[in-house]
Motif scaffolding. Structure first.
Motif: not given
Length: 341
Positions: A227-233
């Motif tokens: 459902e999405g990324w664990d971490v977005v930088i």
């Protein structure tokens, strides 16, 4: 000596200026290399936030050189030492300095922004800001310690678990360094996102496992496999990139904001998004002395490789051409470095 002088926004060039003197507590450094940064473009355009820049100015905040003279009271370096230099001119006394948050010192003084910086043949700097380089670390590579110290601090604030899937928005120098630092944390995948397809090769070399030039949130979420990324930088400027980061991070995930917006832009994100997705958001403003030392240790040990991220080197007289290359990105561009010696 020769130096880049910005007299006021949009008025700059290489000029001959007096060589600085070395006072008590200071060292005089013959500059070797100085990195060209997106911040330098903002300084030239006059789009930095109020209070962060004073004109006229010699810019350059990512630089290295060799000590040629030391003033009274300097005992941590000597003539002949090769050094990287912290840019923040901290007071050492305020609340933030005492707690180690040297990036937040209440003086708001910084070499290359409010005081003369590294795009010059010589620079006078506080001795306490100098860090000696091991013999095997080149002066060119050490230019990247400054931006890397910010990245090391940023990722260190994430409650990172091995196997996390990470998306990195923006594949300029900060984004590429981020991918290198991420390798120390054993992520399962690293998605590099950049609007310029030309950055693909540099992103993959830096450590990305996937690359895309789309900014469509649904497509980016689909690439996570969940459902999405664990971490977005977020390593890109502008509010659009931060809005995108908030959209593609999974519920309970972590967004890290390194890239700053231009001027006085404002977010238009639904405030409930932060609560309903149970997000942790870390804003990161620069490095600290602690993260600088940590980064230099990583580089010296060989665990963090930065040398190959320098893609272009130009002499001081070609400063304008280097800026045009950074701005136009007509070819893959990593770190552009100016030879000042």
């Amino acid at each position: 000596m020769k130096a880049v002088v910005v007299s006021e926004p949009m008025k700059f060039g290489v000029a001959t200026v007096p060589q600085p003197s070395c006072g008590a507590g200071e060292v005089l450094i013959r500059t070797s290399h100085c990195g060209v940064c997106g911040t330098d473009l903002e300084i030239l355009r006059g789009t930095m936030p109020r209070g962060f820049v004073r004109y006229p100015l010699i810019p350059g905040h990512e630089w290295t050189g060799t000590v040629v003279e030391t003033g009274a009271g300097v005992d941590n370096c000597k003539p002949g030492d090769r050094v990287s230099v912290e840019g923040y001119l901290t007071c050492g006394k305020c609340f933030y300095c005492r707690m180690g948050a040297t990036n937040l010192c209440t003086t708001h003084e910084q070499m290359g922004l409010t005081h003369s910086g590294g795009f010059a043949e010589y620079v006078a700097a506080p001795g306490r800001s100098c860090h000696r380089l091991p013999d095997h670390v080149t002066l060119e590579e050490a230019v990247l310690v400054e931006p890397a110290a910010t990245v090391v601090r940023a990722i260190g604030r994430v409650q990172f678990k091995p196997g996390y899937a990470v998306a990195v928005i923006g594949c300029g120098t900060i984004g590429e360094i981020t991918m290198r630092v991420l390798s120390l944390y054993r992520p399962s995948s690293v998605l590099a996102i950049d609007l310029s397809e030309g950055q693909r090769s540099l992103a993959m070399r830096a450590g990305a496992t996937l690359f895309t030039s789309t900014s469509d949130a649904k497509e980016l979420i689909d690439l996570s496999g969940t459902e999405g990324w664990d971490v977005v930088i977020n390593c890109a400027g502008g509010t659009g990139a931060l809005d995108l980061a908030l959209a593609i991070v999974r519920r309970g995930g972590n967004v890290v904001a390194i890239g700053a917006a231009h001027g006085e832009e404002r977010l238009a994100t639904d405030a409930n998004l932060l609560v309903m997705k149970d997000l942790r958001i870390d804003g990161v403003c620069g490095y600290t002395t602690q993260s600088w030392v940590q980064t230099l240790e990583l580089v010296a040990s060989g665990r963090l490789q930065l040398r190959d991220l320098v893609t272009h080197t130009r002499p001081l007289d070609e400063f304008l051409e280097a800026l045009r290359l950074l701005e136009s990105r007509t070819e893959p561009v990593g770190k552009i470095v100016i030879r000042c010696a």
